[in-house]
Design a protein around this motif. Structure first.
Motif, PDB file in Angstrom:
ATOM      1  N   THR A   5       2.677   4.348  -1.139  1.00  0.00           N
ATOM      2  CA  THR A   5       2.608   5.151  -2.365  1.00  0.00           C
ATOM      3  C   THR A   5       3.929   5.149  -3.095  1.00  0.00           C
ATOM      4  O   THR A   5       3.979   5.080  -4.337  1.00  0.00           O
ATOM      5  CB  THR A   5       2.206   6.601  -2.024  1.00  0.00           C
ATOM      6  OG1 THR A   5       0.977   6.580  -1.302  1.00  0.00           O
ATOM      7  CG2 THR A   5       2.031   7.426  -3.288  1.00  0.00           C
ATOM      8  N   SER A   6       5.017   5.212  -2.348  1.00  0.00           N
ATOM      9  CA  SER A   6       6.347   5.249  -2.974  1.00  0.00           C
ATOM     10  C   SER A   6       6.619   3.977  -3.774  1.00  0.00           C
ATOM     11  O   SER A   6       7.263   4.013  -4.820  1.00  0.00           O
ATOM     12  CB  SER A   6       7.432   5.449  -1.915  1.00  0.00           C
ATOM     13  OG  SER A   6       7.338   4.441  -0.908  1.00  0.00           O
ATOM     14  N   ASN A  52       4.657   4.272  -7.051  1.00  0.00           N
ATOM     15  CA  ASN A  52       5.341   5.184  -7.973  1.00  0.00           C
ATOM     16  C   ASN A  52       6.545   4.505  -8.610  1.00  0.00           C
ATOM     17  O   ASN A  52       6.823   4.686  -9.798  1.00  0.00           O
ATOM     18  CB  ASN A  52       5.774   6.443  -7.237  1.00  0.00           C
ATOM     19  CG  ASN A  52       4.591   7.280  -6.779  1.00  0.00           C
ATOM     20  OD1 ASN A  52       3.511   7.173  -7.340  1.00  0.00           O
ATOM     21  ND2 ASN A  52       4.783   8.097  -5.763  1.00  0.00           N
ATOM     22  N   LYS A  95       0.805  -1.220   0.000  1.00  0.00           N
ATOM     23  CA  LYS A  95       0.000   0.000   0.000  1.00  0.00           C
ATOM     24  C   LYS A  95       0.841   1.273   0.000  1.00  0.00           C
ATOM     25  O   LYS A  95       0.293   2.369  -0.131  1.00  0.00           O
ATOM     26  CB  LYS A  95      -0.942  -0.004   1.216  1.00  0.00           C
ATOM     27  CG  LYS A  95      -2.043  -1.045   1.132  1.00  0.00           C
ATOM     28  CD  LYS A  95      -2.908  -1.050   2.397  1.00  0.00           C
ATOM     29  CE  LYS A  95      -3.975  -2.135   2.318  1.00  0.00           C
ATOM     30  NZ  LYS A  95      -4.797  -2.195   3.554  1.00  0.00           N
ATOM     31  N   THR A 112      -2.717  -2.778  -6.694  1.00  0.00           N
ATOM     32  CA  THR A 112      -1.476  -2.038  -6.922  1.00  0.00           C
ATOM     33  C   THR A 112      -1.184  -1.882  -8.412  1.00  0.00           C
ATOM     34  O   THR A 112      -0.540  -0.924  -8.839  1.00  0.00           O
ATOM     35  CB  THR A 112      -0.290  -2.772  -6.244  1.00  0.00           C
ATOM     36  OG1 THR A 112      -0.602  -2.977  -4.869  1.00  0.00           O
ATOM     37  CG2 THR A 112       0.983  -1.974  -6.336  1.00  0.00           C
TER      38      THR A 112
END
Length: 355
Positions: free
Chosen positions: A47-48, A51, A45, A106
């Motif tokens: 965010t990095s 990305n 989960k 994801t």
């Protein structure tokens, strides 16, 4: 995932060293497995991480992207296998499902399809069925409307066609056709030609032409759905689809082999054809439809079957050319009456709709 699998072994190795499983004061393996799976969900989960994945997947370095796809496809395969093996252990099964949902969330639809393609190359039909069901669910709940997602999903139709044409496993074919239907519903209007290519195979010998009733029903419903989406673009499929559908309708009302589900699926397809391309129903087709409908009314089918047949005939009466309908009724009236008063009401229903 390696730790989870090792922790659940009768004689754990690396998890015994790292986590103390199997020792006198060690924790219960099941609780450790749940913690590890929840940790995996938590990590996915970040965010990095998302990305970073996008950078890899969209990178020109195809080798790096291939490695990441391989990593995720391997993780997905392990989670699916673990889920199958721990169905009876509620806590682990729930944690496994949560991790699977997080993993799938994801990935974008494009990356998810790429990952699915990797898994479809594995030698196990059971795994192939599982990942196609995952794709069906993803498509069912997806709002991916960007051009890349649409293009990727439509191009995947050719992979599904290949599965239907080459794999003998009926359940795998069923899963592939279900995905075809979802892709057609979501994106079919963007590229009707792709849908037609798939529809021809669905109507062919490797799908609706098989003896298995499950794939016949699924294929027929898929064709009905495709017709609703692409309308008159379905015309190239008719030379294969319509004769086969009428053959299946005849088989579904045989005295000792009645098949209500197949019967209703065929009338769903006929209804879609009456709505979208009534001008393509020939005099010969009308004669067959009316004769088979008379036989359908004569045999003892459920009330739902009777309603589905009547609704289809009402659409025929409203949408097909009036002169063609009246001529067909006249040609087949004697056959109708010979099958009894209940059957002749079928024709009265048609003429009343016109009247």
């Amino acid at each position: 995932m390696s730790l989870v699998q090792d922790a659940l072994q009768p004689k754990p190795t690396i998890s015994r060293i790292l986590l103390g499983i199997g020792s006198e004061d060690g924790r219960e393996p099941h609780k450790v497995a749940v913690d590890l799976l929840q940790t995996l969900s938590h990590l996915l989960k970040f965010t990095s991480l998302g990305n970073k994945m996008v950078q890899y997947f969209e990178s020109d370095d195809t080798e790096d992207a291939k490695k990441v796809h391989s990593l995720f496809s391997g993780m997905l395969e392990r989670l699916l296998a673990l889920g199958e093996s721990v169905r009876s252990i509620k806590a682990i099964n729930i944690a496994c499902g949560d991790a699977l949902a997080t993993l799938l969330g994801t990935l974008s639809l494009v990356d998810f399809v790429d990952t699915i393609e990797v898994l479809l190359q594995r030698p196990k039909d059971n795994l192939r069925r599982q990942v196609l069901r995952l794709l069906e669910n993803r498509l069912d709940n997806s709002n991916d409307r960007d051009a890349a997602s649409q293009s990727k999903a439509l191009s995947f139709l050719s992979v599904l066609v290949g599965i239907v044409e080459t794999f003998p496993d009926i359940l795998l074919k069923h899963a592939a056709v279900a995905c075809m239907e979802k892709i057609s519903e979501k994106y079919g209007k963007k590229n009707p030609e792709k849908v037609v290519e798939a529809a021809i195979v669905v109507a062919g010998d490797k799908c609706m032409g098989l003896a298995d009733n499950r794939i016949r029903i699924m294929g027929t419903l898929c064709l009905a759905s495709m017709t609703e989406v692409i309308a008159d673009a379905i015309i190239p499929v008719l030379p294969v689809a319509l004769p086969r559908s009428l053959e299946l309708l005849q088989s579904s009302i045989q005295a000792k082999e009645q098949n209500p589900e197949l019967h209703d699926a065929i009338y769903s397809l006929l209804s879609a054809l009456f709505v979208h391309i009534p001008y393509m129903i020939s005099s010969e087709d009308l004669d067959k439809i009316l004769c088979l409908s008379s036989r359908s009314a004569h045999v003892s089918l459920s009330e739902d079957c009777n309603i589905n047949r009547q609704e289809a005939l009402q659409l025929l009466a409203k949408r097909v050319d009036a002169k063609e309908v009246y001529n067909a009724v006249e040609r087949n009236w004697h056959f109708s009456v010979s099958n009894g008063s209940k059957v002749s009401l079928t024709y009265l229903l048609i003429t009343d709709t016109r009247g």
